[in-house]
Design a protein around this motif. Structure first.
Motif, mmCIF file in Angstrom:
data_model
loop_
_atom_site.group_PDB
_atom_site.id
_atom_site.type_symbol
_atom_site.label_atom_id
_atom_site.label_comp_id
_atom_site.label_asym_id
_atom_site.label_seq_id
_atom_site.Cartn_x
_atom_site.Cartn_y
_atom_site.Cartn_z
ATOM 1 N N ASN A 104 -2.115 -11.846 -10.222
ATOM 2 C CA ASN A 104 -2.201 -10.582 -10.945
ATOM 3 C C ASN A 104 -0.838 -10.074 -11.416
ATOM 4 O O ASN A 104 -0.657 -8.876 -11.648
ATOM 5 C CB ASN A 104 -2.878 -9.506 -10.091
ATOM 6 N N ASN A 143 -5.371 3.934 -7.182
ATOM 7 C CA ASN A 143 -5.994 2.670 -7.562
ATOM 8 C C ASN A 143 -5.828 1.639 -6.457
ATOM 9 O O ASN A 143 -4.744 1.476 -5.894
ATOM 10 C CB ASN A 143 -5.348 2.148 -8.856
ATOM 11 N N THR A 144 -6.918 0.961 -6.153
ATOM 12 C CA THR A 144 -6.859 -0.202 -5.288
ATOM 13 C C THR A 144 -7.874 -1.208 -5.796
ATOM 14 O O THR A 144 -9.053 -0.883 -5.984
ATOM 15 C CB THR A 144 -7.132 0.159 -3.811
ATOM 16 N N GLY A 145 -7.430 -2.427 -6.085
ATOM 17 C CA GLY A 145 -8.314 -3.425 -6.672
ATOM 18 C C GLY A 145 -8.855 -2.943 -8.008
ATOM 19 O O GLY A 145 -8.106 -2.504 -8.881
ATOM 20 N N ASN A 146 -10.186 -2.973 -8.151
ATOM 21 C CA ASN A 146 -10.822 -2.500 -9.375
ATOM 22 C C ASN A 146 -11.347 -1.074 -9.252
ATOM 23 O O ASN A 146 -12.068 -0.594 -10.136
ATOM 24 C CB ASN A 146 -11.983 -3.430 -9.757
ATOM 25 N N ASP A 147 -10.969 -0.401 -8.184
ATOM 26 C CA ASP A 147 -11.496 0.937 -7.915
ATOM 27 C C ASP A 147 -10.438 1.994 -8.236
ATOM 28 O O ASP A 147 -9.247 1.834 -7.911
ATOM 29 C CB ASP A 147 -11.920 1.069 -6.456
ATOM 30 N N TYR A 180 -3.481 2.573 -0.991
ATOM 31 C CA TYR A 180 -3.661 2.399 -2.430
ATOM 32 C C TYR A 180 -2.553 1.515 -3.007
ATOM 33 O O TYR A 180 -1.385 1.635 -2.641
ATOM 34 C CB TYR A 180 -3.683 3.755 -3.139
ATOM 35 N N GLU A 181 -2.936 0.622 -3.921
ATOM 36 C CA GLU A 181 -1.969 -0.294 -4.521
ATOM 37 C C GLU A 181 -1.072 0.413 -5.537
ATOM 38 O O GLU A 181 0.103 0.086 -5.685
ATOM 39 C CB GLU A 181 -2.705 -1.451 -5.205
ATOM 40 N N LYS A 203 0.831 -1.199 0.000
ATOM 41 C CA LYS A 203 0.000 0.000 0.000
ATOM 42 C C LYS A 203 0.872 1.259 0.000
ATOM 43 O O LYS A 203 1.944 1.285 0.600
ATOM 44 C CB LYS A 203 -0.931 0.014 1.212
ATOM 45 N N ARG A 207 -6.294 -3.794 -16.127
ATOM 46 C CA ARG A 207 -5.078 -3.892 -15.334
ATOM 47 C C ARG A 207 -3.874 -3.820 -16.265
ATOM 48 O O ARG A 207 -4.008 -3.897 -17.481
ATOM 49 C CB ARG A 207 -5.041 -5.220 -14.562
#
Length: 629
Positions: A506, A297-301, A281-282, A265, A440
């Protein structure tokens, strides 16, 4: 496909690596006997160093490695030349091979930790260690397949710097700002376990602190549980608490902001110690856009970081569009820092400067998490593993069309110019894939070289990417392909190579095989795999004649077919084929002894559907439905 040999210049030295091989650990008595054989092998290696026997020394190494790097290391060990120049080393090196720590690891690799010592005149000796990873190739014969010289080279350069600086004062080596920071750092050690870096910005010094066991090599790995990093301001107040795995260069992404990481993160602090972006956040992509200055961005958000540092509600964004708007140009150059904004080691022996780039540059595989350059604040010292400049640019020669609407691929050429490096630079290729289906990106190194002088190559194979399925990807490029043919006067060195990747967690990860022509394992061959470019040598290796092949000829097709069988430990009755194919992965797994009883005359039940198809395909091209293996 053997794992490509790599030379990685780290902060402390060099890691030379080749493929991964295996052997079975025996009983206690067998292990003791094995250790004695390995010590004898290392003793012979040490004797050849002292007697200056370069051919014998080189033959101790697996030749899938970058032999130019190996030879530079051998030159240093033999006392003939420095690692990155033609100058003679200032110190003598001695290896105590009889005291080596021999271990049989869980990865079934033999690891030899060899004590080393440096000496010069009446100076006190310095102790270090050189680590070899060794495999057994046949009964009583061994090869060095990996050298971990990071600690060794770091210690050696530090010792040479001590020699150079004898009789010099601190003022001859360090700038006044560095000396002042050393004193403050000593006082801060009362509060923190380590003060690791010093950042000088506009006549003020910031202090990177750490609690726990500090190890810079863990910055690129998982540092959880080892150390926690923070930042102390010029007023000696803690601005960023010591609870992060990485604190980036001040202002690397946005002026007056500092990016931090905890695990996977990321977030931002300002220089007053206020959290601007929560560390949750990723990915953080700085962009040039009217909607904001960055995408979070985090995951699909996805979210916008606005100009006033507020964060938007969830936004409908596509990763492909985001990468097109990056603040950093697709082609850029990093150079050594200026004296008014520089981060250096809090060390009297490690003299380089550091740049910890924005996390997205590391996420896209453009730059390593920590990059080192020459330090303008240090004088009269030697440099090791530092760069003069680092260039990233799109590779216009690569074929970037994937053949699929849902994938967009781009290749980047990365060139790293090292200070004092004899080859002057190191190259690699980086592949970035935008997966529109899953919104992605994926990034991975694709090595594409077999000679540090590309002008000497007959084969110039453009890199080409192809998606075979949603989870299997193929990259074609030029590689260090080494094949001994049945006719012992001929061999292939360099040519078209294939690399295969899949997606795990991923991430794009390479699929490894010891087959020299990897497509036989993953793909049903068609006519396209018969074309390529291969360099064939037709006389003795020392004085060879080089010819270019544009197709796989009969000799290579026979070789490729037999390599499929070798992968299943087929025991060849033909002695020449047995000698050639002994390099198959199954042989190493069985212990490297070709006469091992586990080898089989019948491997048909082991062959996959792809194997059988490819064998039939090759047989047809050879003009017979059933040819001799």
């Amino acid at each position: 496909m053997k794992t490509k040999a790599v030379i990685i210049i780290s902060l402390a030295g060099v890691l030379l690596s080749a493929g991964i091989f295996f052997f079975i650990k025996g009983s206690g008595t067998d292990e003791l006997s094995e250790k004695k054989e390995i010590i004898a092998f290392l003793t012979a290696f040490d004797r050849q160093l002292k007697q200056d026997q370069p051919d014998s020394l080189v033959n101790s190494f697996d030749h899938s490695q970058n032999m130019k790097s190996v030879k530079r290391l051998l030159g240093l060990l033999a006392g003939k030349q420095a690692f990155n120049s033609d100058d003679k080393p200032l110190a003598a090196i001695s290896l105590a091979v009889e005291e080596s720590d021999i271990r049989f690891g869980t990865d079934k690799m033999i690891t030899a930790g060899i004590p080393a010592s440096f000496s010069q005149g009446d100076m006190e000796k310095k102790q270090s260690r050189l680590i070899f990873k060794i495999r057994k190739v046949t009964a009583h014969q061994y090869k060095i397949i990996q050298v971990d010289a990071r600690q060794f080279l770091g210690d050696f350069i530090a010792y040479e710097n001590l020699i150079r600086t004898r009789g010099l004062t601190d003022a001859d080596i360090y700038s006044p700002v560095t000396l002042a920071a050393f004193k403050v750092a000593d006082d801060l050690k009362k509060q923190y376990d380590s003060i690791i870096w010093l950042s000088h910005i506009k006549n003020e010094t910031w202090y990177y602190v750490a609690n726990g066991k500090w190890d810079i090599s863990e910055v690129q790995g998982d540092s959880a549980g080892l150390y926690k990093m923070g930042l102390v301001g010029p007023d000696l107040k803690l601005r960023i608490p010591a609870e992060y795995s990485l604190v980036h260069t001040i202002g690397a992404t946005f002026e007056n902001l500092v990016e931090v990481e905890k695990g996977n993160k990321k977030g931002f602090y300002d220089l007053n110690g206020k959290i601007i972006v929560p560390v949750e956040y990723e990915h953080i992509f700085p962009v040039t856009a009217t909607e904001g200055i960055a995408v979070l961005n985090t995951g699909n958000d996805f979210y916008w970081l606005k100009n006033d540092y507020t964060i938007s509600d969830k936004a409908d964004l596509k990763i492909g569009d985001i990468l097109e708007k990056l603040k950093q140009d697709k082609s850029f150059t990093l150079t050594q820092p200026t004296a008014d904004h520089i981060t250096e080691f809090n060390s009297r022996y490690e003299h380089g400067s550091l740049y910890i780039p924005s996390s997205y540059l590391a996420d896209l595989n453009f730059v390593s998490p920590v990059k080192t350059f020459e330090n303008p604040l240090r004088r009269n010292v030697a440099w090791e593993g530092v760069s003069t400049n680092y260039i990233v640019k799109t590779d216009d020669a690569a074929e970037t069309s994937s053949g699929n609407d849902w994938l967009k691929t781009t290749f980047y050429s990365i060139r790293d110019y090292f200070l004092g490096g004899r080859s002057e630079f190191y190259d690699k290729k980086n592949l970035v894939i935008v997966d529109k289906k899953n919104n992605r990106f994926l990034a991975v190194d694709v090595y594409s070289e077999y000679d540090e002088d590309p002008s000497a190559q007959l084969c110039q194979v453009p890199i080409k990417f192809r998606a075979l399925t949603d989870s299997l990807y193929e990259v074609r490029s030029v590689g260090r392909l080494e094949v001994d043919l049945y006719d012992s006067t001929k061999y292939v060195y360099g040519g078209t190579s294939y690399y295969y990747f899949t997606i795990r967690n991923n991430k794009l990860v390479p699929l490894e095989t010891n087959r020299r022509f990897a497509f036989t394992k993953y793909v049903k061959m068609d006519e396209s795999y018969l074309s390529g470019c291969y360099e064939m040598y037709t006389t003795k290796r020392e004085k060879s004649e080089k010819n270019k092949l544009s197709t796989l000829n009969t000799e290579l097709l026979e070789w490729i077919k037999n390599d499929i069988y070798a992968d299943y430990a087929y025991k060849f009755t033909n002695k020449r084929w047995a000698a050639i194919m002994e390099g198959g992965s199954a042989y190493y797994q069985k212990g490297g002894d070709y006469n091992n009883k586990h080898y089989s005359q019948n491997t048909e039940d082991s062959l996959t559907a792809i194997d059988k198809y490819n064998i039939d395909f090759i047989n047809q091209k050879l003009g017979s439905s059933k040819t001799k293996k």
